[in-house]
Structures are given as C-alpha cells and as structure tokens.
Design an enzyme around this catalytic site. Structure first.
Site, PDB file in Angstrom:
ATOM      1  N   ASP A  95       0.772  -1.194   0.131  1.00  0.00           N
ATOM      2  CA  ASP A  95      -0.023   0.031   0.030  1.00  0.00           C
ATOM      3  C   ASP A  95       1.037   1.183   0.039  1.00  0.00           C
ATOM      4  O   ASP A  95       1.013   2.062   1.030  1.00  0.00           O
ATOM      5  CB  ASP A  95      -1.097  -0.002   1.214  1.00  0.00           C
ATOM      6  N   ALA A  96       1.314   1.588  -1.126  1.00  0.00           N
ATOM      7  CA  ALA A  96       2.452   2.630  -1.319  1.00  0.00           C
ATOM      8  C   ALA A  96       1.734   3.846  -2.114  1.00  0.00           C
ATOM      9  O   ALA A  96       2.194   4.780  -2.011  1.00  0.00           O
ATOM     10  CB  ALA A  96       3.560   1.977  -2.068  1.00  0.00           C
ATOM     11  N   LYS A  97       0.526   3.758  -2.677  1.00  0.00           N
ATOM     12  CA  LYS A  97      -0.212   4.674  -3.392  1.00  0.00           C
ATOM     13  C   LYS A  97       0.754   5.624  -4.402  1.00  0.00           C
ATOM     14  O   LYS A  97       0.768   6.885  -4.360  1.00  0.00           O
ATOM     15  CB  LYS A  97      -1.088   5.528  -2.614  1.00  0.00           C
ATOM     16  N   ARG A  98       1.542   4.798  -5.199  1.00  0.00           N
ATOM     17  CA  ARG A  98       2.509   5.673  -5.934  1.00  0.00           C
ATOM     18  C   ARG A  98       1.677   6.006  -7.209  1.00  0.00           C
ATOM     19  O   ARG A  98       0.642   5.535  -7.911  1.00  0.00           O
ATOM     20  CB  ARG A  98       3.555   4.453  -6.474  1.00  0.00           C
TER      21      ARG A  98
END
Length: 291
Positions: A99-102
């Site tokens: 869950d890095a939302k890049r």
C-alpha cells in the site's frame, strides 16, 4: 513459479478468495499499536510485528497489505524490514499488496513500477496501490509491467476520506471516479479478452483493481458507478475500526460484492501480540463477511 507459467494476479486473487474468503489483513505497525504490543518503535519491532501478523492470519486471509509509509518512516532500516516481510509473504504463499499509493509520470512512474512490480526486485509485491490523479494513462508503466510479471495494481477510485469527494465526485454522472472505474474496467477487458483468445477457459478477475472505501455508502449509486460486470477486483479498506461491517459492504457493493477484498487492520491488530487472539479476530471478521 517460473515467470513463463505464472498465472495472472487476478487469477491468483480469485483462487485465494474462493479458498480463504474475502479478507485482506492490513499490516499497519502504527507507533501506538507497537506500544500496545510491548514493542519499541524501531525497525526491528516492525519486522517482528509484521511477521507475527503474517504467521497468525496467513492461512485465513486472501491477502495481506503492508502500509508502506509506516515502514518508510524508519528509513532504510524500515524498508529493509519491509523487504523481508514481502519475501516471507511469498515464501508462505500469501498474496501481498504494497500500500504505497505511487503515482507520477514518465520515467519516474516506470522507476516506481520497477521497484514494486519487477521480478527480482527486493520490494516486489504481488500488487501495488497506485494513484491515477496525474491521468489514468500516467500509470501505464505500472499497468504494463504488472501484466508482464503476473502482478496487479489497485487504482485509487473512490475513497472514503471526506477530502476525496472534492476531486473524485466532480462531474456528477461523468465524475472523475466514474472515469477511473471505466478505465480500469477497460484495462481488464483487454486482459481477459487476450486470455479468452488464448483459450484459458473461465475468466477470472482482472489484474487491474480499484480501491473503493468500505464506507462510501451511497456514493456509487449517486455517481452512477456500476461495478458488477467489470471483472474488477475491489480493495475496500475501512472494515472494522473505521465503522464498516460485512452487511454494509453487501449493501454498498450489491451484485459486485463477490469481487470485494475487504480490508481490516486495527480491528484485528489490536488483538495482538497473541497469535491465537489474532487468528480469532480474523476468524470473526471472516464470519461477518460471509454473512
């Protein structure tokens, strides 16, 4: 599994959900949770916390979702701990969603994709959360590498934070969120069309998922967003501590509910550090999702 025969992320997720149910357990080592477990707020504690959660719920959860920011705050030592956690997920046969939302453009987005979705990368997860708010096609490097490596992405679509509506709801029946949903569905249609042409039999979920908050309530209906026919996996954070129940999810997602991977973090993690207590909490959550 060798790259040449690895099944798509969507197929692997479908199998995991059919076998274990629709629960994703968030691995969120917040400082307050570490303290409640009697752990220090350091990288070694992150790893111990995370591996305990994985060991406890790995046979119950369809996936686990490490919150990358909570590892990054410890710098290189935290990222090294995350690398070992992701490797442990792979060894245990548990799907991992970083869950890095890049989100970025051009070569920068390609570099993010290379870090999180490339075979051989120390940070490679089974799937990555990504942000489309520089335009859906800005995600192309991640979309293409995920397809090539048998991995997936979950695109932020309709989030439940109050601020999200100021962007995602704009446009009414032609809202930003609806266009993101349509773009993800089109991506999956192309993927599954190729699979059908290759004679792969029954079509699984696609590998381009959406993040849609478990607590969005009637927003899907109000924005005219239809999910049921899209073969799109839905990552729905907000189960448990944020207020959503299994019954809420069935109401919110309707006919699309079978494609929902519901995420619970704090509501399960607060049961630790006892592995048995964590398993019991996950089991109770699964029961609620099964209705």
């Amino acid at each position: 599994m060798p790259d040449t025969v690895r099944r798509s992320f969507g197929a692997r997720l479908q199998l995991a959900m059919d076998t274990r149910g629709q629960l994703c357990v968030g691995i969120d080592p917040h400082p307050a949770l570490l303290a409640a477990w009697g752990l220090n707020d350091d990288a070694a504690a992150l790893e111990r916390f995370s591996l305990t959660v994985l060991e406890a719920v790995g046979e119950q959860a369809a996936a686990v979702k490490p919150q990358v920011a909570l590892f990054e705050r410890h710098g290189s030592a935290g990222l090294a701990a995350l690398e070992r956690v992701l490797a442990a997920c792979s060894e245990a046969g548990v799907l991992s969603i970083a869950d890095a939302k890049r989100g970025d453009i051009g070569s920068t987005m390609a570099a993010y994709a290379d870090a999180w979705l490339r075979d051989g990368s120390a940070l490679a997860a089974d799937a990555l959360t990504v942000s489309p708010y520089l335009g859906f096609e800005s995600l192309r490097p991640a979309l293409d590498l995920a397809q090539a490596s048998g991995r997936g992405v979950f695109v932020l679509g309709l989030t439940s934070n109050p601020e999200g509506a100021s962007v995602q709801h704009v446009g009414g029946d032609h809202s930003v969120a609806a266009r993101i949903v349509d773009a993800a569905a089109a991506e999956n249609s192309r993927e599954l069309g190729r699979a059908a042409a290759a004679g792969s039999g029954s079509l699984p979920l696609g590998s381009t998922g959406l993040v849609i908050g478990a607590t969005v309530g009637t927003a899907l209906t109000e924005l005219g967003i239809h999910l049921a026919a899209a073969h799109t996996p839905i990552l729905a954070p907000g189960l448990g501590a944020q207020g959503a129940t299994g019954a809420d999810l069935r109401t919110t997602f309707g006919a699309a509910y079978p494609t929902v991977l519901a995420t619970s973090s704090r509501d399960i993690l607060k049961a630790g550090p006892s592995r048995d207590a964590l398993r019991d909490a996950a089991g109770q959550t699964l029961a609620g999702l099964a209705g």
